[in-house]
Design a protein around this motif. Structure first.
Motif, mmCIF file in Angstrom:
data_model
loop_
_atom_site.group_PDB
_atom_site.id
_atom_site.type_symbol
_atom_site.label_atom_id
_atom_site.label_comp_id
_atom_site.label_asym_id
_atom_site.label_seq_id
_atom_site.Cartn_x
_atom_site.Cartn_y
_atom_site.Cartn_z
ATOM 1 N N GLU A 197 27.793 29.713 48.026
ATOM 2 C CA GLU A 197 28.449 30.977 47.671
ATOM 3 C C GLU A 197 28.051 32.070 48.679
ATOM 4 O OE1 GLU A 197 27.438 31.791 43.622
ATOM 5 O OE2 GLU A 197 29.080 33.233 43.377
ATOM 6 N N PHE A 198 26.775 32.088 49.051
ATOM 7 C CA PHE A 198 26.283 33.094 49.996
ATOM 8 C C PHE A 198 26.920 32.887 51.371
ATOM 9 C CE2 PHE A 198 22.801 34.653 52.887
ATOM 10 C CZ PHE A 198 22.919 35.995 52.582
ATOM 11 N N SER A 199 27.070 31.625 51.769
ATOM 12 C CA SER A 199 27.680 31.321 53.059
ATOM 13 C C SER A 199 29.149 31.776 53.089
ATOM 14 C CB SER A 199 27.562 29.814 53.317
ATOM 15 O OG SER A 199 28.294 29.465 54.433
ATOM 16 N N ALA A 200 29.866 31.514 52.003
ATOM 17 C CA ALA A 200 31.283 31.937 51.935
ATOM 18 C C ALA A 200 31.379 33.463 51.960
ATOM 19 C CB ALA A 200 31.932 31.382 50.670
ATOM 20 N N HIS A 201 30.472 34.104 51.246
ATOM 21 C CA HIS A 201 30.435 35.580 51.256
ATOM 22 C C HIS A 201 30.126 36.091 52.660
ATOM 23 C CE1 HIS A 201 28.870 39.620 50.766
ATOM 24 N NE2 HIS A 201 27.646 39.201 51.012
ATOM 25 N N GLY A 261 21.777 39.758 44.415
ATOM 26 C CA GLY A 261 23.202 39.752 44.742
ATOM 27 C C GLY A 261 23.990 40.648 43.797
ATOM 28 N N ILE A 262 25.134 41.113 44.301
ATOM 29 C CA ILE A 262 26.058 41.896 43.459
ATOM 30 C C ILE A 262 27.325 41.070 43.284
ATOM 31 C CG2 ILE A 262 27.335 44.061 43.211
ATOM 32 C CD1 ILE A 262 25.410 45.296 45.290
ATOM 33 N N GLU A 322 32.747 38.118 39.162
ATOM 34 C CA GLU A 322 32.209 36.779 39.476
ATOM 35 C C GLU A 322 32.348 36.360 40.940
ATOM 36 O OE1 GLU A 322 30.094 35.136 37.709
ATOM 37 O OE2 GLU A 322 30.282 36.599 36.089
ATOM 38 N N ILE A 323 32.669 37.328 41.827
ATOM 39 C CA ILE A 323 32.656 37.048 43.267
ATOM 40 C C ILE A 323 31.443 37.773 43.870
ATOM 41 C CG2 ILE A 323 33.920 37.241 45.462
ATOM 42 C CD1 ILE A 323 35.750 35.853 43.701
ATOM 43 N N SER A 365 35.574 44.810 51.622
ATOM 44 C CA SER A 365 36.477 45.148 50.504
ATOM 45 C C SER A 365 35.738 45.814 49.351
ATOM 46 C CB SER A 365 37.177 43.881 50.004
ATOM 47 O OG SER A 365 36.209 43.019 49.442
ATOM 48 N N ALA A 366 34.414 45.688 49.326
ATOM 49 C CA ALA A 366 33.647 46.239 48.188
ATOM 50 C C ALA A 366 33.074 47.624 48.486
ATOM 51 C CB ALA A 366 32.522 45.272 47.827
ATOM 52 N N GLN A 367 33.288 48.109 49.713
ATOM 53 C CA GLN A 367 32.741 49.428 50.065
ATOM 54 C C GLN A 367 33.474 50.540 49.316
ATOM 55 O OE1 GLN A 367 30.920 49.765 54.504
ATOM 56 N NE2 GLN A 367 33.091 50.081 54.339
ATOM 57 N N GLY A 368 32.769 51.655 49.167
ATOM 58 C CA GLY A 368 33.419 52.875 48.693
ATOM 59 C C GLY A 368 33.529 53.011 47.189
ATOM 60 N N ASN A 369 32.803 52.178 46.442
ATOM 61 C CA ASN A 369 32.885 52.229 44.977
ATOM 62 C C ASN A 369 31.558 52.582 44.312
ATOM 63 O OD1 ASN A 369 35.668 51.268 44.747
ATOM 64 N ND2 ASN A 369 34.832 49.382 45.621
#
Ligand SMILES: CC(C)(COP(=O)(O)OP(=O)(O)OC[C@H]1O[C@@H](n2cnc3c(N)ncnc32)[C@H](O)[C@@H]1OP(=O)(O)O)[C@@H](O)C(=O)NCCC(=O)NCCS
Length: 186
Positions: free
Chosen positions: A22-26, A70-71, A75-76, A102-106
């Protein structure tokens, strides 16, 4: 702390060697975005390299040193926060963080860091938490400032790059200056 719900759909979990795939895909989604701003070993490519990074932090965590959190958003795995260093005896720690674009700015990082800061000061008796970033890393410095940290100083040419050096900013927050949020009690 095994897991903590930060907000509906947003969960913090210890990031461990069994998350390597999962970490590698991220990392494939995050690598080019974070590469200029983090150490080269953190952006290593592939599942085995990912397992290496996670194992290094797991060993540190087992000795009450650094640790990776992790955040997960719906579930991603989208990023994380970490204690790059954690020294309960000297009562000092260093925080770090990253996100895929894509997760920035929140506010995910600000709120995750607030949780770790609260845990370190109120559960673990840490006195001073540092934040090190390249002087040109505007978003990172903005996060440190949003967390109430003070810019203690700039170490000239302390950040090694492939083709030179950048200055390193040292931000810090002292326990006496941090609001008590009670986030890590739950
Ligand atoms: C550094 C990094 C993690 C910061 O990410 P970020 O999204 O700016 O930080 P946050 O998740 O705290 O979000 C803050 C933003 O969300 C907004 N926000 C929304 N809700 C918020 C909330 N509840 N609390 C705080 N901020 C909130 C803020 O106004 C801010 O907006 P902006 O994008 O207009 O500045 C990211 O830029 C990154 O991954 N950079 C590359 C890797 C890196 O530099 N790591 C640090 C090495 S030192």
């Amino acid at each position: 702390m095994l897991s903590h719900q930060l907000a509906p759909g947003t969960v913090l979990r210890a990031l461990e060697p069994w998350h390597a795939e999962e970490f590698s895909a991220h990392m494939d989604r995050a690598r080019e975005h974070i590469r200029p701003w983090v150490g080269p070993s953190f952006v290593a490519d592939g599942v085995e390299a990912a397992r290496g990074t996670l194992s290094k932090y797991a060993r540190a965590s087992a000795e009450d040193g650094g640790r990776l959190i992790g955040i997960w958003l719906n579930e991603i795995l989208v990023g994380g926060v970490m204690f790059v260093a954690f020294d309960a005896k000297r009562r000092t720690a260093e925080l770090g963080c990253w996100l895929e674009p894509s997760a920035q700015g929140n506010g995910l990082i600000t709120r995750s860091c607030q949780f770790l800061i609260d845990w370190a000061f109120n559960q673990r008796g840490i006195h001073r938490i540092e934040w090190h970033c390249r002087a040109t890393n505007v978003r990172s410095a903005a996060t440190a400032e949003r967390l109430g940290m003070t810019l203690d100083g700039t170490m000239r040419q302390a950040w090694q790059l492939e083709d030179g050096f950048d200055d390193t900013q040292i931000w810090a927050l002292l326990a006496r200056d941090a609001p008590v949020r009670g986030l890590s009690n739950s």
